[in-house]
Design a protein around this motif. Structure first.
Motif, PDB file in Angstrom:
ATOM      1  N   ARG A  73       0.835  -1.198   0.000  1.00 55.01           N
ATOM      2  CA  ARG A  73       0.000   0.000   0.000  1.00 55.01           C
ATOM      3  C   ARG A  73       0.870   1.249   0.000  1.00 55.01           C
ATOM      4  N   GLY A  74       1.971   1.202   0.748  1.00 52.33           N
ATOM      5  CA  GLY A  74       2.898   2.322   0.744  1.00 52.33           C
ATOM      6  C   GLY A  74       3.518   2.536  -0.625  1.00 52.33           C
ATOM      7  N   ILE A  75       3.822   1.431  -1.300  1.00 48.95           N
ATOM      8  CA  ILE A  75       4.394   1.528  -2.651  1.00 48.95           C
ATOM      9  C   ILE A  75       3.391   2.192  -3.585  1.00 48.95           C
ATOM     10  N   VAL A  76       2.136   1.748  -3.509  1.00 50.39           N
ATOM     11  CA  VAL A  76       1.085   2.333  -4.353  1.00 50.39           C
ATOM     12  C   VAL A  76       0.901   3.806  -4.022  1.00 50.39           C
ATOM     13  N   TYR A  77       0.960   4.120  -2.737  1.00 46.60           N
ATOM     14  CA  TYR A  77       0.858   5.515  -2.302  1.00 46.60           C
ATOM     15  C   TYR A  77       2.008   6.335  -2.890  1.00 46.60           C
ATOM     16  N   GLY A  78       3.207   5.782  -2.827  1.00 43.38           N
ATOM     17  CA  GLY A  78       4.369   6.488  -3.373  1.00 43.38           C
ATOM     18  C   GLY A  78       4.273   6.695  -4.869  1.00 43.38           C
TER      19      GLY A  78
ATOM     20  N   GLY B 237       8.148   3.163  -3.531  1.00 43.79           N
ATOM     21  CA  GLY B 237       7.312   3.702  -4.597  1.00 43.79           C
ATOM     22  C   GLY B 237       7.875   4.983  -5.201  1.00 43.79           C
ATOM     23  N   ARG B 238       8.615   5.747  -4.391  1.00 43.56           N
ATOM     24  CA  ARG B 238       9.219   6.988  -4.891  1.00 43.56           C
ATOM     25  C   ARG B 238      10.532   6.750  -5.620  1.00 43.56           C
ATOM     26  N   GLY B 239      10.953   5.479  -5.690  1.00 44.19           N
ATOM     27  CA  GLY B 239      12.151   5.161  -6.448  1.00 44.19           C
ATOM     28  C   GLY B 239      13.386   4.827  -5.627  1.00 44.19           C
ATOM     29  N   TYR B 240      13.254   4.801  -4.298  1.00 45.56           N
ATOM     30  CA  TYR B 240      14.393   4.429  -3.449  1.00 45.56           C
ATOM     31  C   TYR B 240      14.693   2.942  -3.605  1.00 45.56           C
ATOM     32  N   SER B 241      15.952   2.572  -3.468  1.00 41.77           N
ATOM     33  CA  SER B 241      16.300   1.163  -3.369  1.00 41.77           C
ATOM     34  C   SER B 241      15.930   0.667  -1.974  1.00 41.77           C
TER      35      SER B 241
ATOM     36  N   ALA C 283      -1.994  -0.588   7.312  1.00 37.55           N
ATOM     37  CA  ALA C 283      -2.211   0.004   5.994  1.00 37.55           C
ATOM     38  C   ALA C 283      -2.409   1.510   6.048  1.00 37.55           C
ATOM     39  N   TYR C 284      -3.040   2.008   7.119  1.00 35.90           N
ATOM     40  CA  TYR C 284      -3.470   3.403   7.113  1.00 35.90           C
ATOM     41  C   TYR C 284      -2.749   4.320   8.097  1.00 35.90           C
ATOM     42  N   SER C 285      -2.113   3.764   9.107  1.00 36.90           N
ATOM     43  CA  SER C 285      -1.557   4.623  10.146  1.00 36.90           C
ATOM     44  C   SER C 285      -0.262   5.302   9.721  1.00 36.90           C
ATOM     45  N   LYS C 286      -0.084   6.523  10.156  1.00 37.94           N
ATOM     46  CA  LYS C 286       1.144   7.262   9.892  1.00 37.94           C
ATOM     47  C   LYS C 286       2.312   6.689  10.677  1.00 37.94           C
ATOM     48  N   PHE C 287       2.010   5.867  11.704  1.00 38.11           N
ATOM     49  CA  PHE C 287       3.064   5.262  12.502  1.00 38.11           C
ATOM     50  C   PHE C 287       3.599   3.967  11.888  1.00 38.11           C
ATOM     51  N   SER C 288       2.976   3.484  10.802  1.00 34.52           N
ATOM     52  CA  SER C 288       3.369   2.207  10.219  1.00 34.52           C
ATOM     53  C   SER C 288       4.723   2.309   9.522  1.00 34.52           C
ATOM     54  N   ARG C 289       5.699   1.591  10.036  1.00 29.87           N
ATOM     55  CA  ARG C 289       7.026   1.575   9.404  1.00 29.87           C
ATOM     56  C   ARG C 289       6.958   0.940   8.019  1.00 29.87           C
ATOM     57  N   ASN C 290       6.114  -0.106   7.902  1.00 33.06           N
ATOM     58  CA  ASN C 290       6.044  -0.827   6.642  1.00 33.06           C
ATOM     59  C   ASN C 290       5.379   0.007   5.550  1.00 33.06           C
ATOM     60  N   HIS C 291       4.382   0.807   5.935  1.00 30.60           N
ATOM     61  CA  HIS C 291       3.783   1.728   4.964  1.00 30.60           C
ATOM     62  C   HIS C 291       4.830   2.759   4.513  1.00 30.60           C
ATOM     63  N   ASN C 292       5.554   3.326   5.465  1.00 31.26           N
ATOM     64  CA  ASN C 292       6.561   4.336   5.129  1.00 31.26           C
ATOM     65  C   ASN C 292       7.689   3.736   4.296  1.00 31.26           C
ATOM     66  N   PHE C 293       8.079   2.506   4.634  1.00 29.15           N
ATOM     67  CA  PHE C 293       9.100   1.815   3.847  1.00 29.15           C
ATOM     68  C   PHE C 293       8.635   1.652   2.402  1.00 29.15           C
ATOM     69  N   GLY C 294       7.380   1.211   2.233  1.00 29.49           N
ATOM     70  CA  GLY C 294       6.838   1.040   0.887  1.00 29.49           C
ATOM     71  C   GLY C 294       6.745   2.341   0.126  1.00 29.49           C
ATOM     72  N   ALA C 295       6.407   3.419   0.835  1.00 29.86           N
ATOM     73  CA  ALA C 295       6.300   4.726   0.173  1.00 29.86           C
ATOM     74  C   ALA C 295       7.644   5.148  -0.409  1.00 29.86           C
ATOM     75  N   TYR C 296       8.708   4.878   0.314  1.00 33.28           N
ATOM     76  CA  TYR C 296      10.040   5.185  -0.217  1.00 33.28           C
ATOM     77  C   TYR C 296      10.336   4.356  -1.468  1.00 33.28           C
TER      78      TYR C 296
ATOM     79  N   PRO D 240      10.626  -3.352 -11.525  1.00 32.86           N
ATOM     80  CA  PRO D 240      10.165  -1.978 -11.295  1.00 32.86           C
ATOM     81  C   PRO D 240       8.778  -1.965 -10.666  1.00 32.86           C
ATOM     82  N   ALA D 241       8.614  -1.119  -9.654  1.00 30.23           N
ATOM     83  CA  ALA D 241       7.382  -1.133  -8.862  1.00 30.23           C
ATOM     84  C   ALA D 241       6.131  -0.945  -9.719  1.00 30.23           C
ATOM     85  N   GLN D 242       6.145   0.039 -10.628  1.00 31.53           N
ATOM     86  CA  GLN D 242       4.946   0.291 -11.421  1.00 31.53           C
ATOM     87  C   GLN D 242       4.627  -0.884 -12.342  1.00 31.53           C
TER      88      GLN D 242
END
Length: 330
Positions: free
Chosen positions: A200-205, A266-270, A251-264, A317-319
């Protein structure tokens, strides 16, 4: 000795700190194992964990700190494990004390890497702690919100219902309620599966939108249900808080490390760059590989798992991986 007897918190991170706060609301004192002497010294000097959840103030006179894991294991009757799953074996390889007569409470939301086993199985196989002397803790609880005193719910699971019922009051407080369950392996596997939701974080990113995010979440709970039915057969309601609730908070909390990890991601981070940016362990990364390896034995239909694995471990590639997944969702 009346259970739980003397309780030891094993670990010095956010979740260990939040659980120690809960225990000290109901217990006179606790033992607390932390690996580093300098952090113990800072804790005693300042009255709070110097690195994690440092806003929580403790009465350190009620805490018996030690960096000697065997000293703590020898003195305590009940060991509460709260270390990141990737580091569990490194901590436990120092243990020479006999643990077979101890009670174990696992607050680890992960699988033991390489062994690909849940924590309770690992502790039985390697340290002789009988399954009926073990407890697991799960549910939609971020350490940060527990520390802030926000209303939360934890599920306490054991093969021995009386053991779970006896330990549950140790965690209860004005803002925290406990639920007792007998689904030990389901709780453990569910906690790992919900951490795969860094997709979900990846999709968000990638900015794919809320409609698609909702579709992923609805498919994710069905995927969890299929996996648990195959690996841990038994009666359960997948909509209970320890399954669906835990997935949703990740999936939804701002405290989720896994969501934040996925967001990175999704933004192209390794993967390496994302972990360095977070400065915290995203256990879902390791859990993805463990569940993927376990599923080789079962062949369960798990398109979300396969998508996440391809992004994190096969460098798809994520997309591209998301576009392929989109045709498999229902």
């Amino acid at each position: 000795m009346a259970f739980p007897g003397k309780i030891a918190v094993m670990g010095g991170g956010s979740w260990a700190t939040a659980l120690a706060k809960l225990l000290l609301q109901n217990c006179d004192s606790i033992y607390w194992y932390m690996r580093r002497d300098d952090r113990i010294a800072d804790f005693k000097r300042t009255g709070h964990n110097p690195v994690y959840l440092s806003d929580i103030v403790f009465d350190t006179a009620r805490i018996n700190f030690s960096s000697d894991i065997n000293e703590v294991c020898g003195k305590a009757d009940t060991l509460l494990l709260a270390v990141p799953s990737p580091y569990l074996k490194d901590h436990l390889k120092k243990v020479t004390a006999d643990l077979s007569d101890k009670y174990l409470v696992s607050a680890i939301k992960g699988i033991v890497p390489e062994d690909n086993t849940i924590v309770t199985t690992y502790m039985s196989d390697h340290f002789g702690i009988k399954p009926e002397r073990q407890i697991v803790i799960g549910g939609p609880c971020h350490a940060e919100e527990v520390a802030l005193g926000r209303r939360s719910y934890l599920t306490v699971g054991s093969l021995d219902p009386s053991l779970a019922a006896a330990f549950a009051p140790c965690l209860q407080g004005p803002a925290l309620r406990t639920i007792v369950s007998g689904d030990v392996s389901g709780i453990e596997y569910g906690a790992v599966l919900k951490r795969l939701r860094h997709l979900r974080g990846i999709v968000y990113g990638l900015k794919n939108g809320d409609n698609f995010l909702a579709m992923i979440t609805s498919n994710a709970i069905r995927e969890m249900e299929r996996f648990l039915a195959a690996t841990s057969p038994g009666e359960r309601n997948i909509c209970d808080s320890v399954y669906l609730g835990d997935l949703l908070v990740t999936a939804y909390s701002k405290f989720s490390r896994n969501h934040n990890f996925g967001a990175y991601i999704g933004r192209g981070y390794s993967v390496k760059a994302a972990m360095m940016e977070m400065e915290m362990v995203a256990e879902g990364y390791y859990g993805t590989k463990c569940i993927y390896e376990i599923n080789k034995r079962y062949g369960i239909d798990m398109p979300i798992l396969n998508c996440v694995y391809s992004i994190l471990y096969e460098k798809v590639p994520a997309q591209k991986a998301i576009d392929r997944l989109a045709f498999e969702l229902r």
